[in-house]
Design a protein around this motif. Structure first.
Motif, PDB file in Angstrom:
ATOM      1  N   GLN A  23      45.283  29.625  64.783  1.00 42.05           N
ATOM      2  CA  GLN A  23      45.956  29.325  63.518  1.00 42.05           C
ATOM      3  C   GLN A  23      45.639  30.380  62.469  1.00 42.05           C
ATOM      4  OE1 GLN A  23      44.812  25.409  62.319  1.00 42.05           O
ATOM      5  NE2 GLN A  23      46.152  24.396  63.803  1.00 42.05           N
ATOM      6  N   ILE A  24      44.438  30.925  62.499  1.00 40.72           N
ATOM      7  CA  ILE A  24      44.031  31.915  61.502  1.00 40.72           C
ATOM      8  C   ILE A  24      44.693  33.269  61.763  1.00 40.72           C
ATOM      9  CG2 ILE A  24      42.065  33.249  60.632  1.00 40.72           C
ATOM     10  CD1 ILE A  24      40.357  30.743  61.060  1.00 40.72           C
ATOM     11  N   VAL A  25      44.599  33.776  62.999  1.00 37.42           N
ATOM     12  CA  VAL A  25      45.097  35.122  63.287  1.00 37.42           C
ATOM     13  C   VAL A  25      46.505  35.148  63.837  1.00 37.42           C
ATOM     14  CG1 VAL A  25      42.791  36.048  63.637  1.00 37.42           C
ATOM     15  CG2 VAL A  25      44.069  35.215  65.590  1.00 37.42           C
ATOM     16  N   GLY A  26      47.013  34.021  64.293  1.00 35.69           N
ATOM     17  CA  GLY A  26      48.378  33.951  64.787  1.00 35.69           C
ATOM     18  C   GLY A  26      48.459  34.079  66.296  1.00 35.69           C
ATOM     19  N   PRO A  27      49.555  33.566  66.867  1.00 29.21           N
ATOM     20  CA  PRO A  27      49.711  33.583  68.327  1.00 29.21           C
ATOM     21  C   PRO A  27      49.976  34.976  68.901  1.00 29.21           C
ATOM     22  CG  PRO A  27      51.585  32.513  67.288  1.00 29.21           C
ATOM     23  CD  PRO A  27      50.593  32.803  66.215  1.00 29.21           C
ATOM     24  N   GLN A  28      50.299  35.960  68.070  1.00 29.67           N
ATOM     25  CA  GLN A  28      50.474  37.320  68.589  1.00 29.67           C
ATOM     26  C   GLN A  28      49.128  37.914  68.991  1.00 29.67           C
ATOM     27  OE1 GLN A  28      52.382  36.119  66.197  1.00 29.67           O
ATOM     28  NE2 GLN A  28      54.364  36.435  67.193  1.00 29.67           N
ATOM     29  N   MET A  29      48.083  37.629  68.215  1.00 32.44           N
ATOM     30  CA  MET A  29      46.747  38.147  68.515  1.00 32.44           C
ATOM     31  C   MET A  29      46.052  37.306  69.582  1.00 32.44           C
ATOM     32  SD  MET A  29      46.178  40.853  66.693  1.00 32.44           S
ATOM     33  CE  MET A  29      44.419  41.012  66.568  1.00 32.44           C
TER      34      MET A  29
END
Length: 58
Positions: A23-29
């Motif tokens: 949730q913090i860095v996003g599903p791309q990372m």
């Protein structure tokens, strides 16, 4: 015995922490990935820790 207890505690905690970080860095990372129990990983952990601590005590 402690490996079994650690496995029971670590699995839900790992799922929670991974979802929180995603949730913090996003599903791309951090893409979605299945996190499940592996008896082979548990067995290897017990063997490796026993070898390391045994050689350290020797």
């Amino acid at each position: 015995m402690s490996a079994l207890l650690g496995g029971v505690v670590a699995l839900p905690l790992t799922r929670f922490c991974y979802a929180w970080l995603q949730q913090i860095v996003g599903p791309q990372m951090l893409p979605n990935m299945p996190i499940h129990f592996s008896f082979l990983a548990l067995l290897l952990t017990v063997v490796l820790v026993s070898l390391i601590t045994g050689s350290g005590g020797f």
